[in-house]
Design an enzyme around this catalytic site. Structure first.
Site, PDB file in Angstrom:
ATOM      1  N   PHE A  16       0.833  -1.196   0.000  1.00 56.63           N
ATOM      2  CA  PHE A  16       0.000   0.000   0.000  1.00 56.63           C
ATOM      3  C   PHE A  16       0.871   1.252   0.000  1.00 56.63           C
ATOM      4  O   PHE A  16       2.020   1.230   0.431  1.00 56.63           O
ATOM      5  CB  PHE A  16      -0.925   0.003   1.219  1.00 56.63           C
ATOM      6  CG  PHE A  16      -1.903  -1.140   1.193  1.00 56.63           C
ATOM      7  CD1 PHE A  16      -3.047  -1.066   0.420  1.00 56.63           C
ATOM      8  CD2 PHE A  16      -1.647  -2.299   1.905  1.00 56.63           C
ATOM      9  CE1 PHE A  16      -3.931  -2.124   0.362  1.00 56.63           C
ATOM     10  CE2 PHE A  16      -2.533  -3.366   1.868  1.00 56.63           C
ATOM     11  CZ  PHE A  16      -3.674  -3.274   1.092  1.00 56.63           C
ATOM     12  N   CYS A  17       0.269   2.340  -0.474  1.00 55.29           N
ATOM     13  CA  CYS A  17       0.917   3.642  -0.573  1.00 55.29           C
ATOM     14  C   CYS A  17       1.648   3.961   0.735  1.00 55.29           C
ATOM     15  O   CYS A  17       1.070   3.781   1.803  1.00 55.29           O
ATOM     16  CB  CYS A  17      -0.132   4.707  -0.871  1.00 55.29           C
ATOM     17  SG  CYS A  17       0.550   6.341  -1.165  1.00 55.29           S
ATOM     18  N   PRO A  18       2.891   4.365   0.635  1.00 55.18           N
ATOM     19  CA  PRO A  18       3.675   4.751  -0.541  1.00 55.18           C
ATOM     20  C   PRO A  18       4.603   3.655  -1.069  1.00 55.18           C
ATOM     21  O   PRO A  18       5.433   3.921  -1.938  1.00 55.18           O
ATOM     22  CB  PRO A  18       4.494   5.920  -0.012  1.00 55.18           C
ATOM     23  CG  PRO A  18       4.824   5.505   1.395  1.00 55.18           C
ATOM     24  CD  PRO A  18       3.568   4.791   1.877  1.00 55.18           C
ATOM     25  N   ASP A  43      -2.937  -1.927  -5.118  1.00 59.31           N
ATOM     26  CA  ASP A  43      -3.348  -0.703  -4.437  1.00 59.31           C
ATOM     27  C   ASP A  43      -3.963   0.271  -5.444  1.00 59.31           C
ATOM     28  O   ASP A  43      -3.286   0.708  -6.374  1.00 59.31           O
ATOM     29  CB  ASP A  43      -2.138  -0.061  -3.760  1.00 59.31           C
ATOM     30  CG  ASP A  43      -2.471   1.179  -2.954  1.00 59.31           C
ATOM     31  OD1 ASP A  43      -3.650   1.590  -2.924  1.00 59.31           O
ATOM     32  OD2 ASP A  43      -1.545   1.739  -2.347  1.00 59.31           O
ATOM     33  N   SER A  45      -4.472   3.324  -5.265  1.00 56.78           N
ATOM     34  CA  SER A  45      -3.808   4.631  -5.319  1.00 56.78           C
ATOM     35  C   SER A  45      -2.718   4.669  -6.387  1.00 56.78           C
ATOM     36  O   SER A  45      -2.294   5.749  -6.795  1.00 56.78           O
ATOM     37  CB  SER A  45      -3.230   5.014  -3.951  1.00 56.78           C
ATOM     38  OG  SER A  45      -2.131   4.204  -3.630  1.00 56.78           O
TER      39      SER A  45
END
Length: 79
Positions: A16-18, A43, A45
């Site tokens: 997941f981000c980042p 993810d 994002s």
């Protein structure tokens, strides 16, 4: 898509981000200029972050595919 369509692959599934973009920043250096990096991510994002990464650093986002919860990007490293 076969392995002959890209030179190096980054599997960022489950991250997941980042983390996906941080890994992308390191992995793109393993690709020769003009070569293709395939990124696989889960993810959502990344649909925002990876195009911005490419734009900011001058890499070409060759293609982006999304199906279910899987996102696949082909990125051509800048010269």
């Amino acid at each position: 898509m076969s392995a002959s369509d890209y030179d190096v692959e980054l599997d960022a599934r489950g991250l997941f981000c980042p983390e996906p973009v941080m890994m992308l920043h390191n992995r793109i250096n393993d690709v020769e200029p003009g070569g293709i990096l395939r990124v696989i991510a889960t993810d959502p994002s990344t649909t925002r972050d990876i195009p911005r990464f490419c734009q900011f650093l001058g890499h070409e986002l060759v293609s982006h595919q999304a199906s279910d919860d899987l996102f696949i990007y082909l990125i051509r490293r800048a010269e």
